[in-house]
Enzyme design. Structure first.
Site, PDB file in Angstrom:
ATOM      1  N   CYS A  97       0.807  -1.226   0.000  1.00 47.42           N
ATOM      2  CA  CYS A  97       0.000   0.000   0.000  1.00 47.42           C
ATOM      3  C   CYS A  97       0.840   1.276   0.000  1.00 47.42           C
ATOM      4  O   CYS A  97       0.636   2.168  -0.832  1.00 47.42           O
ATOM      5  CB  CYS A  97      -0.980  -0.004   1.173  1.00 47.42           C
ATOM      6  SG  CYS A  97      -0.233   0.124   2.817  1.00 47.42           S
ATOM      7  N   HIS A 127      -2.695   1.399   6.743  1.00 46.21           N
ATOM      8  CA  HIS A 127      -3.060   1.319   5.328  1.00 46.21           C
ATOM      9  C   HIS A 127      -3.179   2.730   4.759  1.00 46.21           C
ATOM     10  O   HIS A 127      -3.567   3.673   5.452  1.00 46.21           O
ATOM     11  CB  HIS A 127      -4.373   0.567   5.141  1.00 46.21           C
ATOM     12  CG  HIS A 127      -4.659   0.237   3.703  1.00 46.21           C
ATOM     13  ND1 HIS A 127      -3.878  -0.649   2.979  1.00 46.21           N
ATOM     14  CD2 HIS A 127      -5.607   0.691   2.844  1.00 46.21           C
ATOM     15  CE1 HIS A 127      -4.352  -0.744   1.743  1.00 46.21           C
ATOM     16  NE2 HIS A 127      -5.400   0.062   1.634  1.00 46.21           N
ATOM     17  N   HIS A 173      -5.601   1.988  -4.555  1.00 46.57           N
ATOM     18  CA  HIS A 173      -4.723   1.447  -3.515  1.00 46.57           C
ATOM     19  C   HIS A 173      -4.290   0.026  -3.866  1.00 46.57           C
ATOM     20  O   HIS A 173      -4.832  -0.604  -4.782  1.00 46.57           O
ATOM     21  CB  HIS A 173      -5.425   1.466  -2.156  1.00 46.57           C
ATOM     22  CG  HIS A 173      -6.565   0.488  -2.042  1.00 46.57           C
ATOM     23  ND1 HIS A 173      -6.887  -0.155  -0.869  1.00 46.57           N
ATOM     24  CD2 HIS A 173      -7.489   0.047  -2.958  1.00 46.57           C
ATOM     25  CE1 HIS A 173      -7.940  -0.950  -1.063  1.00 46.57           C
ATOM     26  NE2 HIS A 173      -8.312  -0.841  -2.306  1.00 46.57           N
TER      27      HIS A 173
END
Length: 345
Positions: A259, A309, A321
């Site tokens: 990520c 994240h 993402h």
């Protein structure tokens, strides 16, 4: 009159035979059940466990990324300090040699009284010149001694700094190895759980609750999004160009990403350097708060209470993402996960 006789009872031996047969039947039934195929695991239970494992795996991955970034910095710093120590030792040796030469010259002249040297000299003018040179040598010796002491102090300081950096590097390396091992074990356990369900359920679990197939999902065309400008536009276009590529722990592109690695790679295309981890990226740029309605294309959206994240806002209530292991770079609704903070780079 008919006689009423009591029904004949089975003999005790016959009762034992019947009881034994019934018991045998129970045992055989239990054995058959024990060897029967196990019940199919509940998809929702497996999904909950897999989601938890993959979240923990992502947390370990970000910890690994942070430890690796710091270890790389420390390794570079240690190399520089060790070079400085080596150069400092050479300078110290040169100063010590120069001091020894001056001291030897002083020693050779110190055995005779200066007034006696003047009387014995066949050339008084030459002696006076030598005396002046001797005074200069004494002054040089004093300056060299001071320089030597300062160089020794500086060298000891450099050695202490190098030792401190090497100790921290060792600690970070252990942390790095531990985080990597944890991430790998979480991923392996998730894969084991996924192997217990059908292929259809496995695909459904991996692609997530939004129901969009990972590789076959329709891609978002940058032309359909709100206009961005400058570095943000370059970063958005770069991130969207990676749609469909695999998530891999610790990867920063160009063909696999985690990520935070996707954010680093996309903004690097715009000439902007970002910190390596999602936690560090939560401090990049300026805060836009937590309301995604205030977000602009290119903003970093940090998720979860532990900031483990990160995604990039692309407009129209969507982010791009790299979700998790087994998945690929794709878009999702910006508020699909709890937002921690939004940062404008």
């Amino acid at each position: 009159m008919a006689s009423h006789r009591r029904p004949k009872q089975p003999s005790r031996a016959r009762a034992y035979v019947l009881t034994g047969a019934a018991a045998t039947a129970v045992v055989l039934s239990a054995q058959v059940n024990a060897h029967a195929a196990p019940a199919q695991p509940n998809k929702n239970e497996v999904k909950a466990q897999v989601d938890k494992l993959l979240e923990e795996q992502e947390q370990s991955t970000e910890k690994y990324n942070g430890a690796k970034e710091r270890a790389d910095q420390l390794r570079k710093q240690a190399d520089q300090l060790q070079d400085q120590v080596a150069r400092g030792q050479e300078q110290l040796n040169e100063l010590a040699s120069g001091l020894a030469a001056v001291a030897g010259d002083q020693y050779r002249h110190a055995g005779v009284d200066p007034s006696m040297q003047l009387m014995l000299s066949s050339d008084p003018d030459k002696y006076l010149d030598q005396a002046s040179s001797f005074d200069q040598a004494a002054s040089t010796q004093t300056a060299t001694l001071k320089a030597l002491q300062e160089q020794q102090r500086r060298l000891e300081q450099q050695k202490r700094e190098a030792a401190t950096v090497l100790a921290e590097l060792d600690s970070r390396t252990q942390e790095l190895n531990g985080a990597r091992s944890t991430a790998q074990s979480k991923l392996a356990e998730a894969q084991r759980l996924l192997s217990t369900v059908s292929a259809a359920d496995r695909a459904s679990i991996v692609r997530g609750d939004d129901g969009s197939a990972s590789r076959s999902a329709s891609r978002v065309d940058p032309a359909s999004l709100p206009a961005a400008s400058g570095a943000a536009k370059v970063a958005v276009d770069a991130a969207l160009s990676r749609q469909g590529l695999d998530y891999v722990s610790g990867a920063t592109g160009p063909n696999t990403f985690d990520c935070s690695g996707l954010m680093v790679w996309a903004y690097a295309k715009a000439g902007v350097s970002l910190p390596r981890t999602s936690q560090a990226q939560a401090g990049a740029g300026v805060s836009v708060g937590t309301d995604w309605h205030n977000a602009q294309p290119g903003d970093l959206v940090i998720y979860k209470s532990d900031r483990s994240h990160v995604a990039m806002y692309i407009g129209n209530g969507m982010v791009v993402h790299a979700p998790k292991a087994g998945d690929v770079v794709k878009v999702m609704k910006v508020d699909a996960i709890s937002i921690n903070v939004i940062r404008r780079v």
